[in-house]
Design a protein around this motif. Structure first.
Motif, PDB file in Angstrom:
ATOM      1  N   ARG A  86      -4.639  19.262  16.922  1.00 25.59           N
ATOM      2  CA  ARG A  86      -3.354  18.668  17.281  1.00 25.59           C
ATOM      3  C   ARG A  86      -2.318  19.513  18.073  1.00 25.59           C
ATOM      4  NH1 ARG A  86      -4.290  16.688  11.978  1.00 25.59           N
ATOM      5  NH2 ARG A  86      -3.600  18.455  10.748  1.00 25.59           N
ATOM      6  N   ALA A  87      -2.359  20.812  17.963  1.00 23.47           N
ATOM      7  CA  ALA A  87      -1.283  21.723  18.705  1.00 23.47           C
ATOM      8  C   ALA A  87      -1.836  21.509  20.278  1.00 23.47           C
ATOM      9  CB  ALA A  87      -1.623  23.287  18.344  1.00 23.47           C
ATOM     10  N   ASP A  88      -2.820  21.089  20.350  1.00 20.51           N
ATOM     11  CA  ASP A  88      -3.209  21.139  21.926  1.00 20.51           C
ATOM     12  C   ASP A  88      -3.305  19.588  22.634  1.00 20.51           C
ATOM     13  OD1 ASP A  88      -3.791  23.999  21.987  1.00 20.51           O
ATOM     14  OD2 ASP A  88      -5.735  23.491  21.059  1.00 20.51           O
ATOM     15  N   ARG A  89      -2.627  18.594  21.772  1.00 20.85           N
ATOM     16  CA  ARG A  89      -2.780  17.203  22.443  1.00 20.85           C
ATOM     17  C   ARG A  89      -1.607  16.911  23.136  1.00 20.85           C
ATOM     18  NH1 ARG A  89      -4.438  14.654  16.389  1.00 20.85           N
ATOM     19  NH2 ARG A  89      -6.464  15.765  16.118  1.00 20.85           N
ATOM     20  N   PRO A  90      -1.628  15.985  24.140  1.00 21.70           N
ATOM     21  CA  PRO A  90      -0.518  15.698  24.726  1.00 21.70           C
ATOM     22  C   PRO A  90       0.560  14.918  23.784  1.00 21.70           C
ATOM     23  CG  PRO A  90      -2.363  14.178  25.273  1.00 21.70           C
ATOM     24  CD  PRO A  90      -2.701  15.533  24.575  1.00 21.70           C
ATOM     25  N   GLU A  91       0.088  14.146  22.639  1.00 15.86           N
ATOM     26  CA  GLU A  91       0.907  13.397  21.517  1.00 15.86           C
ATOM     27  C   GLU A  91       1.664  14.393  20.860  1.00 15.86           C
ATOM     28  OE1 GLU A  91      -2.541  11.140  23.030  1.00 15.86           O
ATOM     29  OE2 GLU A  91      -2.371  12.977  22.053  1.00 15.86           O
ATOM     30  N   GLY A  92       1.286  15.767  20.842  1.00 14.12           N
ATOM     31  CA  GLY A  92       2.122  16.772  20.226  1.00 14.12           C
ATOM     32  C   GLY A  92       1.177  16.882  18.582  1.00 14.12           C
ATOM     33  N   SER A  93       1.969  17.536  17.668  1.00 14.27           N
ATOM     34  CA  SER A  93       1.302  18.106  16.376  1.00 14.27           C
ATOM     35  C   SER A  93       1.311  16.876  15.370  1.00 14.27           C
ATOM     36  CB  SER A  93       1.778  19.232  15.935  1.00 14.27           C
ATOM     37  OG  SER A  93       3.391  19.009  15.827  1.00 14.27           O
ATOM     38  N   ALA A  94       1.689  15.563  15.853  1.00 17.95           N
ATOM     39  CA  ALA A  94       1.782  14.704  14.897  1.00 17.95           C
ATOM     40  C   ALA A  94       0.556  14.367  14.493  1.00 17.95           C
ATOM     41  CB  ALA A  94       2.481  13.417  15.582  1.00 17.95           C
ATOM     42  N   VAL A  95       0.078  13.598  13.092  1.00 16.03           N
ATOM     43  CA  VAL A  95      -0.980  12.996  12.748  1.00 16.03           C
ATOM     44  C   VAL A  95      -1.182  11.568  13.589  1.00 16.03           C
ATOM     45  CG1 VAL A  95      -2.072  11.589  11.117  1.00 16.03           C
ATOM     46  CG2 VAL A  95      -0.945  13.765  10.377  1.00 16.03           C
ATOM     47  N   HIS A  96      -2.206  11.600  14.465  1.00 14.03           N
ATOM     48  CA  HIS A  96      -2.654  10.650  15.226  1.00 14.03           C
ATOM     49  C   HIS A  96      -3.329   9.443  14.742  1.00 14.03           C
ATOM     50  CE1 HIS A  96      -3.687   9.829  19.724  1.00 14.03           C
ATOM     51  NE2 HIS A  96      -3.128   8.821  19.193  1.00 14.03           N
ATOM     52  N   VAL A  97      -2.905   8.496  14.566  1.00 18.40           N
ATOM     53  CA  VAL A  97      -3.650   7.190  13.944  1.00 18.40           C
ATOM     54  C   VAL A  97      -3.989   6.290  15.225  1.00 18.40           C
ATOM     55  CG1 VAL A  97      -3.248   5.355  12.542  1.00 18.40           C
ATOM     56  CG2 VAL A  97      -2.445   7.442  11.826  1.00 18.40           C
TER      57      VAL A  97
END
Length: 382
Positions: free
Chosen positions: A192-203
């Motif tokens: 999550r720390a490396d995602r463009p969506e940020g550290s949010a839980v991605h559903v």
């Protein structure tokens, strides 16, 4: 083995039956079988007439009519199916099995079943859809035609779809699940720390924006969950297209969810894999999901699943261990909140999700399907 598939719907239409029949036929060709598909789906919108072509190694025979609304039906499709089978028998190319694929509305399959058995051909019928209230219509038809007594190897893609059929035929119903190349859907996980969506839980979800798939109720559950969560706790991507997508865009705008919800439209398999690599949870909110091939793809990619407890997807989920099962939309909202606020819960579910469901890889599905074909050949003609 000579295999003839009969399905009202087929590519280029996109749906569960179309995907499964085309993939199954291609896998059977790759395994060395002689495979044909007979369908009333035209090769392109507006096309009509009788045509035969080789598509991905599969001989596809199309009987297409000009029907208002573009429905894949033909008033003389049964005669075409019977004539083609008779011609194959006359050429010395008698099919070893005829595999018929049935949804709720499948006039060609429903009308062709009896002629197939009268030709003495082994028949397997697979139910791909949730019948719901249509079960009463099939029961009424059975009272007249006694179709449940015909020499057919009955099957369905899940226990959910098998249950009403089993009550009618009062005999064993084989489970022939949809198949998937599980290895092809395994993707490296992006933390999550490396995602463009940020550290949010991605559903994520991938489905047609149509009432049966319940994408708008999913959006409403997301809106309720967002109100109960701190900023940045949840991000949602709903992939797909369909008649309700415009309403979904309006809902996102009206509820101020532009920074929380992404609606990228229909994605290719490669794009879905890239999406799943940076996601945590796949949501399958529909109770009418007969099998849920999109959910299986996400499971193969290592995502955990939230599914309706009365759906076919639920059969592949152990509640609280490999995913979460919810009975209604309020429980769906609560599950989203839990996943975003209980890191131990999500971490445990993701750890369990590294092992995809068993029995769904193509070698296993082909073996199970072949067993049904063999059983069909042993049924007495009548």
């Amino acid at each position: 083995m000579r295999i003839t598939h009969v399905s009202d719907t087929y590519l280029p239409l996109l749906g569960g039956i179309e995907a499964q029949v085309s993939r199954l036929a291609a896998q059977q060709v790759a395994a060395g079988h002689d495979v044909e598909v007979i369908t009333t789906t035209p090769a392109a919108p507006g096309a009509h007439g009788v045509s035969t072509a080789v598509e991905d190694g599969v001989v596809v025979h199309r009987v297409a009519a000009r029907v208002p609304g573009g429905w894949p039906v033909h008033p003389r499709s049964t005669a075409h199916v019977t004539a083609r089978l008779r011609a194959a028998i006359a050429r010395g190319e008698r099919p070893d099995v005829v595999h018929l694929h049935m949804g709720v509305l499948a006039p060609t399959v429903q009308a062709a079943l009896r002629p197939v058995t009268r030709l003495g051909l082994p028949a397997v019928l697979t139910v791909h859809s949730v019948w719901g209230g249509a079960s009463r219509l099939f029961a009424a038809a059975d009272a007249v035609a006694r179709w449940s007594r015909w020499p057919v190897r009955w099957s369905a893609v899940s226990e959910l779809t098998a249950a009403p059929l089993r009550r009618l035929v009062r005999t064993d119903v084989a489970i022939l699940p949809n198949g998937l190349d599980l290895d092809a859907w395994r993707v490296p996980r992006t933390e999550r720390a490396d995602r463009p969506e940020g550290s949010a839980v991605h559903v994520v979800a991938a489905a047609r924006f149509a009432p049966r798939k319940r994408m708008l109720p999913l959006l409403a559950a997301v809106a309720s969950a967002v109100r109960a969560l701190p900023d940045g706790a949840l991000f949602v991507t709903l992939a797909g297209d369909g008649p309700e997508r415009a309403a979904a865009r309006r809902f996102v705008a009206e509820h101020g969810l532009g920074d929380v919800v992404s609606l990228p439209g229909r994605l290719t398999a490669t794009e879905l894999k890239r999406l799943y690599a940076r996601a945590d949870v796949f949501a399958a909110p529909s109770s009418d999901e007969a099998f849920g091939i999109a959910a299986l793809e996400a499971q193969a990619a290592g995502l955990t699943v939230i599914a309706h407890s009365r759906s076919g997807v639920a059969e592949r989920v152990v509640d609280g261990a490999t995913g979460l099962l919810v009975p209604d939309d309020a429980a769906l909202t609560a599950a989203l909140v839990r996943l975003a606020t209980e890191p131990g819960l999500l971490d445990g579910l993701l750890a369990a999700a590294t092992t995809p469901p068993s029995g769904m890889d193509w070698p296993e599905v082909l073996k199970t399907t072949h067993a049904a074909y063999t059983e069909a050949a042993t049924l007495p003609s009548r």
